[in-house]
Motif scaffolding. Structure first.
Motif, PDB file in Angstrom:
ATOM      1  N   VAL A  33      71.722 -88.769 -19.675  1.00  0.00           N
ATOM      2  CA  VAL A  33      71.424 -89.780 -20.687  1.00  0.00           C
ATOM      3  C   VAL A  33      71.190 -91.122 -19.996  1.00  0.00           C
ATOM      4  N   ASN A  34      70.180 -91.869 -20.448  1.00  0.00           N
ATOM      5  CA  ASN A  34      69.937 -93.240 -20.020  1.00  0.00           C
ATOM      6  C   ASN A  34      69.200 -93.915 -21.167  1.00  0.00           C
ATOM      7  N   GLU A  35      69.945 -94.577 -22.054  1.00  0.00           N
ATOM      8  CA  GLU A  35      69.390 -95.207 -23.251  1.00  0.00           C
ATOM      9  C   GLU A  35      69.530 -96.722 -23.153  1.00  0.00           C
ATOM     10  N   ILE A  36      68.669 -97.457 -23.822  1.00  0.00           N
ATOM     11  CA  ILE A  36      68.685 -98.920 -23.800  1.00  0.00           C
ATOM     12  C   ILE A  36      69.875 -99.451 -24.595  1.00  0.00           C
ATOM     13  N   LEU A  37      70.623-100.374 -23.988  1.00  0.00           N
ATOM     14  CA  LEU A  37      71.707-101.084 -24.674  1.00  0.00           C
ATOM     15  C   LEU A  37      71.099-102.332 -25.317  1.00  0.00           C
ATOM     16  N   THR A  38      71.338-102.529 -26.610  1.00  0.00           N
ATOM     17  CA  THR A  38      70.845-103.706 -27.320  1.00  0.00           C
ATOM     18  C   THR A  38      72.033-104.514 -27.814  1.00  0.00           C
ATOM     19  N   ILE A  39      72.052-105.806 -27.447  1.00  0.00           N
ATOM     20  CA  ILE A  39      73.133-106.694 -27.882  1.00  0.00           C
ATOM     21  C   ILE A  39      72.522-108.019 -28.338  1.00  0.00           C
ATOM     22  N   PHE A  40      73.368-108.882 -28.936  1.00  0.00           N
ATOM     23  CA  PHE A  40      72.931-110.220 -29.303  1.00  0.00           C
ATOM     24  C   PHE A  40      73.223-111.192 -28.171  1.00  0.00           C
ATOM     25  N   GLU A  41      72.458-112.247 -28.124  1.00  0.00           N
ATOM     26  CA  GLU A  41      72.639-113.336 -27.163  1.00  0.00           C
ATOM     27  C   GLU A  41      74.113-113.766 -27.147  1.00  0.00           C
ATOM     28  N   GLY A  42      74.692-113.822 -25.948  1.00  0.00           N
ATOM     29  CA  GLY A  42      76.093-114.213 -25.805  1.00  0.00           C
ATOM     30  C   GLY A  42      77.079-113.098 -26.111  1.00  0.00           C
ATOM     31  N   GLY A  43      76.586-111.919 -26.447  1.00  0.00           N
ATOM     32  CA  GLY A  43      77.444-110.816 -26.853  1.00  0.00           C
ATOM     33  C   GLY A  43      77.870-109.923 -25.696  1.00  0.00           C
ATOM     34  N   THR A  44      78.708-108.960 -26.028  1.00  0.00           N
ATOM     35  CA  THR A  44      79.199-107.970 -25.072  1.00  0.00           C
ATOM     36  C   THR A  44      78.884-106.585 -25.616  1.00  0.00           C
ATOM     37  N   LYS A  46      68.752 -89.380 -15.564  1.00  0.00           N
ATOM     38  CA  LYS A  46      67.496 -89.793 -16.175  1.00  0.00           C
ATOM     39  C   LYS A  46      67.228 -91.167 -15.567  1.00  0.00           C
ATOM     40  N   THR A  47      66.156 -91.321 -14.812  1.00  0.00           N
ATOM     41  CA  THR A  47      65.972 -92.513 -13.982  1.00  0.00           C
ATOM     42  C   THR A  47      65.777 -93.807 -14.769  1.00  0.00           C
ATOM     43  N   ASP A  48      65.215 -93.743 -15.967  1.00  0.00           N
ATOM     44  CA  ASP A  48      65.136 -94.915 -16.840  1.00  0.00           C
ATOM     45  C   ASP A  48      64.897 -94.428 -18.265  1.00  0.00           C
ATOM     46  N   PRO A  49      65.077 -95.314 -19.262  1.00  0.00           N
ATOM     47  CA  PRO A  49      64.982 -94.867 -20.660  1.00  0.00           C
ATOM     48  C   PRO A  49      63.635 -94.288 -21.071  1.00  0.00           C
ATOM     49  N   THR A  50      62.563 -94.619 -20.351  1.00  0.00           N
ATOM     50  CA  THR A  50      61.248 -94.114 -20.746  1.00  0.00           C
ATOM     51  C   THR A  50      60.860 -92.832 -20.024  1.00  0.00           C
ATOM     52  N   SER A  51      61.696 -92.373 -19.113  1.00  0.00           N
ATOM     53  CA  SER A  51      61.381 -91.182 -18.329  1.00  0.00           C
ATOM     54  C   SER A  51      61.254 -89.956 -19.228  1.00  0.00           C
ATOM     55  N   ASN A  52      60.193 -89.184 -19.008  1.00  0.00           N
ATOM     56  CA  ASN A  52      60.019 -87.933 -19.746  1.00  0.00           C
ATOM     57  C   ASN A  52      60.853 -86.809 -19.147  1.00  0.00           C
ATOM     58  N   GLU A  53      61.316 -87.011 -17.926  1.00  0.00           N
ATOM     59  CA  GLU A  53      62.128 -85.994 -17.258  1.00  0.00           C
ATOM     60  C   GLU A  53      63.594 -86.224 -17.605  1.00  0.00           C
ATOM     61  N   VAL A  54      64.168 -85.293 -18.373  1.00  0.00           N
ATOM     62  CA  VAL A  54      65.567 -85.382 -18.784  1.00  0.00           C
ATOM     63  C   VAL A  54      66.295 -84.174 -18.217  1.00  0.00           C
ATOM     64  N   PRO A  55      67.001 -84.370 -17.086  1.00  0.00           N
ATOM     65  CA  PRO A  55      67.690 -83.234 -16.469  1.00  0.00           C
ATOM     66  C   PRO A  55      68.777 -82.655 -17.378  1.00  0.00           C
ATOM     67  N   SER A  56      68.949 -81.343 -17.292  1.00  0.00           N
ATOM     68  CA  SER A  56      70.038 -80.682 -18.018  1.00  0.00           C
ATOM     69  C   SER A  56      70.533 -79.512 -17.175  1.00  0.00           C
ATOM     70  N   ILE A  57      71.774 -79.112 -17.441  1.00  0.00           N
ATOM     71  CA  ILE A  57      72.397 -77.983 -16.749  1.00  0.00           C
ATOM     72  C   ILE A  57      73.017 -77.068 -17.790  1.00  0.00           C
ATOM     73  N   SER A  58      73.299 -75.832 -17.402  1.00  0.00           N
ATOM     74  CA  SER A  58      73.846 -74.880 -18.374  1.00  0.00           C
ATOM     75  C   SER A  58      75.334 -75.094 -18.618  1.00  0.00           C
ATOM     76  N   GLY A  59      76.035 -75.716 -17.690  1.00  0.00           N
ATOM     77  CA  GLY A  59      77.466 -75.966 -17.863  1.00  0.00           C
ATOM     78  C   GLY A  59      77.997 -76.815 -16.735  1.00  0.00           C
TER      79      GLY A  59
END
Length: 195
Positions: free
Chosen positions: A58-69, A35-48
């Motif tokens: 999957v390509n989802e946004i990671l959210t952290i606090f300033e100075g965090g890991t 999935k090229t970026d989190p807003t992409s409507n194209e979500v590739p899938s395979i049968s197995g």
């Protein structure tokens, strides 16, 4: 029995016995899909997949606090490939974050560094924010930091993907920048004394 002369609608008289034909199918190596970026409507899938894992990219946004890991695991980033295992799906960084550092098992990564889907699945890939105050985002930008990558199976490459990171600011302690050389008199009833 009487043999009839062949006509346009009857087969010629020489038919062979029943035989067996063996057909060999050569598999084609499919490129990893992302999935090229989190807003992409194209979500590739395979049968197995050959290792029984991950059938949807999957390509989802990671959210952290300033100075965090933050741990970038398979809830955030998955490349899929029906004919290659998680060890064979290798990510290569084509750009790195500007406001923090990507690490693999505690070691910093740079442009050209690699890691596998198995590393991501185990939680070995992390983003460490520098601790600097997040800047103001440009209009239309939905993230504070990012990195780009391609995924290879050793033969074929995916399209380029972009992973986004959102950094939530913390309420920092105020800093005194000019300290007076003598006592400070604060008199809220007389504004002249509050200079």
């Amino acid at each position: 029995r009487t043999d009839a002369a062949p006509t346009d609608k009857t087969p010629q008289g020489n038919l062979s016995d029943l035989g067996t034909v063996t057909i060999h199918v050569t598999p084609v190596n499919n490129a990893p899909a992302i999935k090229t970026d989190p807003t992409s409507n194209e979500v590739p899938s395979i049968s197995g997949s050959i290792d029984g894992k991950h059938t949807t990219a999957v390509n989802e946004i990671l959210t952290i606090f300033e100075g965090g890991t933050g741990e970038i695991n398979d809830k955030y980033l998955v490349a899929i490939d029906s004919d290659n295992s998680t060890l064979q799906r290798q990510y290569q960084l084509t750009s790195v974050p500007k406001e923090g550092t990507l690490t693999l098992r505690g070691k910093p990564l740079g442009v050209g560094s690699t890691f596998t889907q198995a590393d991501i699945d185990k939680g070995d890939l992390k983003y460490e924010h520098s601790g600097d105050e997040p800047g103001t985002r440009a209009e239309g930008v939905k993230y504070d930091d990012s990195f780009q990558f391609i995924v290879s199976d050793g033969d074929q490459n995916s399209d380029t993907g972009t992973f986004w990171i959102v950094v939530n600011p913390l309420n920092d302690k105020p800093e005194v920048t000019n300290t007076p050389s003598g006592p400070v008199i604060i008199d809220s009833t007389n504004p002249e004394h509050n200079k």
